[in-house]
Write a protein that holds these residues in place. Structure first.
Motif, PDB file in Angstrom:
ATOM      1  N   ASN A  41       5.507   0.726  -3.545  1.00 44.51           N
ATOM      2  CA  ASN A  41       4.005   0.608  -4.221  1.00 44.51           C
ATOM      3  C   ASN A  41       4.327   1.038  -5.849  1.00 44.51           C
ATOM      4  O   ASN A  41       5.345   1.781  -6.067  1.00 44.51           O
ATOM      5  CB  ASN A  41       3.112   1.485  -3.634  1.00 44.51           C
ATOM      6  N   TYR A 118       8.971  -3.605  -7.587  1.00 37.49           N
ATOM      7  CA  TYR A 118       7.457  -3.377  -7.151  1.00 37.49           C
ATOM      8  C   TYR A 118       6.916  -4.621  -7.057  1.00 37.49           C
ATOM      9  O   TYR A 118       6.506  -5.515  -7.709  1.00 37.49           O
ATOM     10  CB  TYR A 118       6.865  -2.713  -8.485  1.00 37.49           C
ATOM     11  N   GLU A 120       4.222  -5.398  -5.911  1.00 31.59           N
ATOM     12  CA  GLU A 120       2.793  -5.751  -6.430  1.00 31.59           C
ATOM     13  C   GLU A 120       2.632  -6.422  -7.692  1.00 31.59           C
ATOM     14  O   GLU A 120       1.966  -6.914  -8.174  1.00 31.59           O
ATOM     15  CB  GLU A 120       2.058  -4.398  -6.472  1.00 31.59           C
ATOM     16  N   SER A 124      -0.921  -0.330  -9.319  1.00 32.17           N
ATOM     17  CA  SER A 124      -2.267  -0.382  -8.847  1.00 32.17           C
ATOM     18  C   SER A 124      -3.448   0.249  -9.728  1.00 32.17           C
ATOM     19  O   SER A 124      -3.339   1.247 -10.426  1.00 32.17           O
ATOM     20  CB  SER A 124      -2.325   0.374  -7.753  1.00 32.17           C
ATOM     21  N   LEU A 129      -3.123  -0.504  -2.284  1.00 31.03           N
ATOM     22  CA  LEU A 129      -2.022  -1.152  -2.231  1.00 31.03           C
ATOM     23  C   LEU A 129      -2.512  -2.780  -2.207  1.00 31.03           C
ATOM     24  O   LEU A 129      -3.251  -3.263  -1.260  1.00 31.03           O
ATOM     25  CB  LEU A 129      -1.223  -0.926  -0.969  1.00 31.03           C
ATOM     26  N   MET A 202       5.406  -4.889   2.649  1.00 36.20           N
ATOM     27  CA  MET A 202       4.014  -4.470   2.591  1.00 36.20           C
ATOM     28  C   MET A 202       3.619  -3.548   3.415  1.00 36.20           C
ATOM     29  O   MET A 202       2.703  -2.405   3.267  1.00 36.20           O
ATOM     30  CB  MET A 202       2.997  -5.310   1.845  1.00 36.20           C
ATOM     31  N   GLN A 206       2.741   0.320   3.492  1.00 36.94           N
ATOM     32  CA  GLN A 206       1.362   1.144   3.929  1.00 36.94           C
ATOM     33  C   GLN A 206       1.341   2.071   4.565  1.00 36.94           C
ATOM     34  O   GLN A 206       0.703   3.093   4.665  1.00 36.94           O
ATOM     35  CB  GLN A 206       0.410  -0.360   4.209  1.00 36.94           C
ATOM     36  N   GLN A 211      -2.345   3.827   2.023  1.00 39.93           N
ATOM     37  CA  GLN A 211      -3.316   3.324   1.042  1.00 39.93           C
ATOM     38  C   GLN A 211      -4.048   2.290   1.836  1.00 39.93           C
ATOM     39  O   GLN A 211      -3.566   1.747   2.791  1.00 39.93           O
ATOM     40  CB  GLN A 211      -2.387   2.776   0.106  1.00 39.93           C
ATOM     41  N   TYR A 213      -5.119  -1.557   2.025  1.00 41.99           N
ATOM     42  CA  TYR A 213      -4.673  -2.588   1.647  1.00 41.99           C
ATOM     43  C   TYR A 213      -5.655  -3.784   1.046  1.00 41.99           C
ATOM     44  O   TYR A 213      -6.680  -3.716   1.775  1.00 41.99           O
ATOM     45  CB  TYR A 213      -3.689  -3.177   2.827  1.00 41.99           C
TER      46      TYR A 213
END
Length: 225
Positions: A41, A118, A120, A124, A129, A202, A206, A211, A213
Motif C-alpha cells: 500500500n 505500489y 494502487e 492514497s 486502500l 490487495m 488489507q 485499511q 477497502y
C-alpha cells in the motif's frame, strides 16, 4: 548490493531506524536469495525510505526517466545517483515507452533482485486502500517470481502528502508488515487471471493494514507518485 545503496542504508537507513524505530513484522517471509516483488500500500513518500531501511536486501525502486535523462551538472548528478542506487527508469509517456520499465525489471527479478511496486498506482489520498492495478501481477508472472504483500502503517503522519521531508524525530510510529509470499510461477497471464491475482494481493495487504477497502482506482493528482 550496489555500493551507493549500501552507503544509503548505513546513513539514511540507519537514521530512519534510530529516529523513528519502526515496528517490523514478517521479515522471515523475505526470500534470502530469490527474486521477488514487494506489493505495498502507499501512504507517503516515506514508504520507500522505511522499506529500504528495514529490508536487508537490495530493493530496486522505480524512478521517472527525467532523473536519468537530465543535462548539465545536476542532470549528471541525478543520473549518477539513480544508477548507483540500481533504480529502474520509468517513462511516463505511456504505451511502449512505459513498458520499457517492465522490460528492465524482468531480468533483475530473474537474477535474484527485488522490486517494489505500489499496485494502487499513487499514494492514497485519504488513508483508505484502493483497487489495485494489474501491473505487479503481470510483472511477477512474466518473471516467475513470488509477490510479497506489504502493509505500511503510520507513514502518512510522519510525512503527509505535501510535506517535502519526514517530520522531526518522534512524530508518529511506523509499522511495516511483510506477508507470506504468493507464488506466481505457472499462473496464466490472461486479463481475468491477472485481475484475480491482483485482487488476492490487495486482500492480503488489507489484512496486514486493516485499511478500509475502496473497490475503485485511487484518483491521481498532478505530481503524485
Amino acid at each position: 548490493m550496489p555500493p551507493l545503496y549500501t552507503f544509503g542504508k548505513l546513513t539514511v537507513g540507519t537514521a530512519m531506524i534510530v529516529g523513528w524505530r519502526p515496528r517490523v513484522e514478517g521479515l522471515e517471509n523475505i526470500p534470502a536469495t530469490r527474486g521477488a516483488i514487494f506489493a505495498s500500500n502507499h501512504l507517503s513518500v516515506a514508504d520507500e525510505l522505511f522499506l529500504g531501511a528495514v529490508v536487508p536486501r537490495h530493493l530496486a525502486f522505480w524512478a521517472k526517466a527525467e532523473y536519468f535523462n537530465g543535462t548539465g551538472v545536476r542532470g549528471r548528478f541525478n543520473r549518477f545517483i539513480m544508477e548507483g542506487l540500481g533504480a529502474i527508469k520509468v517513462e511516463r509517456a505511456g504505451g511502449r515507452a512505459a513498458l520499457t520499465a517492465f522490460d528492465a525489471a524482468i531480468p533483475k527479478l530473474r537474477d535474484g533482485d527485488m522490486v517494489v511496486v505500489y499496485p494502487e498506482g499513487t499514494r492514497s489520498p485519504d488513508g483508505r486502500l484502493y483497487r489495485g492495478r494489474t501491473g505487479a501481477a503481470r510483472l511477477a508472472v512474466a518473471a516467475g517470481v513470488p509477490i510479497i504483500p506489504v502493509g505500511v502503517i503510520g507513514t502518512e503522519r510522519i510525512q503527509p502528502i505535501g510535506q517535502p521531508y519526514p517530520k522531526l524525530v518522534g512524530w508518529g510510529k511506523a509499522t511495516i508488515k511483510f506477508g507470506k509470499p504468493i507464488e506466481t510461477d505457472g499462473r496464466p497471464d490472461d486479463r481475468t487471471s491477472l485481475r484475480e491475482l491482483t485482487d488476492e494481493v490487495m486482500a492480503e495487504i488489507q489484512k496486514l493494514t486493516g485499511q478500509e477497502y475502496v473497490p475503485r482506482y485511487a484518483p491521481a493528482k498532478p505530481g503524485s507518485d
